[in-house]
Motif scaffolding. Structure first.
Motif, PDB file in Angstrom:
ATOM      1  N   UNK A 120       0.810  -1.223   0.000  1.00  0.00           N
ATOM      2  CA  UNK A 120       0.000   0.000   0.000  1.00  0.00           C
ATOM      3  C   UNK A 120       0.844   1.275   0.000  1.00  0.00           C
ATOM      4  N   UNK A 121       2.093   1.209   0.465  1.00  0.00           N
ATOM      5  CA  UNK A 121       2.854   2.464   0.622  1.00  0.00           C
ATOM      6  C   UNK A 121       4.164   2.470  -0.157  1.00  0.00           C
ATOM      7  N   UNK A 122       4.425   1.424  -0.921  1.00  0.00           N
ATOM      8  CA  UNK A 122       5.730   1.356  -1.599  1.00  0.00           C
ATOM      9  C   UNK A 122       5.952   2.585  -2.496  1.00  0.00           C
ATOM     10  N   UNK A 123       4.891   3.111  -3.095  1.00  0.00           N
ATOM     11  CA  UNK A 123       5.073   4.275  -3.972  1.00  0.00           C
ATOM     12  C   UNK A 123       5.359   5.559  -3.208  1.00  0.00           C
ATOM     13  N   UNK A 124       5.176   5.531  -1.894  1.00  0.00           N
ATOM     14  CA  UNK A 124       5.442   6.747  -1.108  1.00  0.00           C
ATOM     15  C   UNK A 124       6.865   6.764  -0.558  1.00  0.00           C
ATOM     16  N   UNK A 125       7.622   5.692  -0.762  1.00  0.00           N
ATOM     17  CA  UNK A 125       8.966   5.623  -0.204  1.00  0.00           C
ATOM     18  C   UNK A 125       9.881   6.546  -0.993  1.00  0.00           C
ATOM     19  N   UNK A 126      10.541   7.461  -0.292  1.00  0.00           N
ATOM     20  CA  UNK A 126      11.415   8.438  -0.938  1.00  0.00           C
ATOM     21  C   UNK A 126      12.859   8.214  -0.497  1.00  0.00           C
ATOM     22  N   UNK A 127      13.197   6.970  -0.291  1.00  0.00           N
ATOM     23  CA  UNK A 127      14.577   6.653   0.100  1.00  0.00           C
ATOM     24  C   UNK A 127      14.837   6.836   1.586  1.00  0.00           C
ATOM     25  N   UNK A 128      13.773   7.011   2.382  1.00  0.00           N
ATOM     26  CA  UNK A 128      13.985   7.168   3.831  1.00  0.00           C
ATOM     27  C   UNK A 128      14.760   5.968   4.377  1.00  0.00           C
ATOM     28  N   UNK A 129      15.650   6.226   5.327  1.00  0.00           N
ATOM     29  CA  UNK A 129      16.420   5.154   5.970  1.00  0.00           C
ATOM     30  C   UNK A 129      15.828   4.798   7.321  1.00  0.00           C
ATOM     31  N   UNK A 130      14.746   5.461   7.679  1.00  0.00           N
ATOM     32  CA  UNK A 130      14.056   5.133   8.933  1.00  0.00           C
ATOM     33  C   UNK A 130      12.652   4.659   8.562  1.00  0.00           C
ATOM     34  N   UNK A 131      12.391   3.426   8.916  1.00  0.00           N
ATOM     35  CA  UNK A 131      11.153   2.787   8.455  1.00  0.00           C
ATOM     36  C   UNK A 131      10.419   2.200   9.646  1.00  0.00           C
TER      37      UNK A 131
END
Ligand SMILES: NC(=O)C1=CN([C@@H]2O[C@H](COP(=O)(O)OP(=O)(O)OC[C@H]3O[C@@H](n4cnc5c(N)ncnc54)[C@H](OP(=O)(O)O)[C@@H]3O)[C@@H](O)[C@H]2O)C=CC1
Ligand SMILES: CC(=O)N[C@@H](CCC(=O)OP(=O)(O)O)C(=O)O
Length: 317
Positions: A120-131
């Protein structure tokens, strides 16, 4: 060319989710364990607890402020709620920026962290290193509701039943097999953390009533949804099949799925789709293993994405 494996540390590795993660790392082509922490198991060999791991590593019990010096590329926090920020603060203070995946609820409402429910959120990932890794029930709720978000006539009502491994290893009524025998234990019937979490990330309110049952692992969420216009059952099924087309860890099934069949599996199942006669009410059943798609497997999807390898690396499909 042989690429060096990334080093991963698991903080809180004695727990059920920590043990599942060790198994996934042991099978991973691009990761190796740097450390696994547990105060209780300090000094014991990891393979004695998790035979799938065949190396020589032993559990250790570093102080939170000493974690940055251990130089892992990826750090998984598998601690009880409320304990993550001390560890995160230690990395900040040391100026270290490993990929951090937190299994607890501590950062699920923090806009500075990516909320990692990949389907559901893979397209919102902007390379954040904290998940921030989603809650187990919250995963099942969101998978059940997300495709219908735009046609809801009322807040979906979700009835949840979890195996008692969901309550962790700290002794309580909710993981006491004696008290659970022949029993179904209702708790937090309004305002459960996962009600807030699912409502926030879906962007629509949901109502959630959790229970814990005598089985060890796996959960069921049965959701009643009122719809703003009538639907035919085949359209409902087509909508879900389209929403999760190509997803290896979400299976849309015709019948209502059984928790006994999903325990130990890495995927979630969504099915049932029982319609009322007027087509304006549907009941959907989702099952998943709370320790796998509800925790460790989802964390591994998030780690894989963050280190730039196939999202499903090491996950048995
Ligand atoms: N169980 C589940 O189904 C799911 C759990 N989660 C979340 O994942 C996290 C881990 O869950 P789970 O594996 O079940 O938890 P457990 O209770 O089984 O394990 C917690 C781990 O944290 C350590 N620990 C416990 N208390 C403390 C403390 N006060 N300070 C430091 N370390 C502590 C324990 O090791 P030791 O005491 O030996 O140091 C253990 O390794 C939790 O935040 C949980 O909410 C998320 C989704 C599903
Ligand atoms: C049966 C049981 O007690 N389940 C846990 C959910 C486990 C989970 O996902 O916890 P976090 O949101 O803390 O990560 C609970 O209801 O709190």
């Amino acid at each position: 060319m042989v690429t060096a494996k990334k080093r991963i540390g698991i903080v809180g590795a004695r727990g059920h989710t920590g043990a599942e993660l060790i198994k996934l790392v042991a099978a991973h082509p691009s990761l190796e364990l740097a450390y696994v922490s547990s105060r209780e198991l300090d000094g014991q060999r990891v393979y004695e607890q998790v035979p799938e791991y065949q190396g020589d590593l032993r559990y250790s019990s570093p102080a939170h402020e000493d974690l940055p010096a251990l130089d892992a590329d990826v750090v998984v926090l598998a601690l009880p709620n409320g304990k993550a920020s001390v560890c995160v603060g230690a990395f900040d203070k040391a100026g270290k920026d490993p990929v951090i995946v937190d299994l607890s609820a501590d950062y699920r409402f923090d806009n500075g962290w990516h909320y990692g429910l990949p389907e559901l959120t893979r397209n919102k990932w902007r390379g954040e290193r904290r998940i921030s890794n989603p809650g187990c029930y919250a995963t099942a709720i969101q998978l059940s509701v997300a495709p219908l978000k735009d046609v809801l006539a009322a807040p979906p009502v979700c009835f949840g039943v979890s195996g008692y491994s969901g309550a962790g290893t700290t002794p309580s009524d909710k993981n006491n097999p004696e008290k659970l025998r022949d029993n179904l234990m209702p708790y937090s019937l309004t305002g459960h953390m996962h009600e807030k979490e699912a409502s926030r990330h879906l962007g629509v309110p949901v109502e959630f009533m959790p229970h814990v049952a005598p089985h060890f692992r796996g959960l069921t969420v049965t959701t009643n949804l009122y719809l703003s216009r009538p639907h035919k059952r085949e359209d409902m099924l087509a909508l879900f099949r389209h929403a999760y087309a190509g997803e290896k860890l979400v299976r849309v099934v015709d019948e209502a799925p059984w928790v006994s069949l999903v325990a130990g599996k890495h995927y979630a199942e969504v099915g049932g789709f029982a319609m009322s006669a007027d087509g304006k009410r549907v009941v959907i059943v989702a099952t998943l293993d709370n320790l796998l798609k509800g925790a460790a497997t989802q964390a591994m999807q998030n780690i894989n994405r963050a280190i730039g390898v196939d999202e499903y690396a090491s996950i048995p499909l």
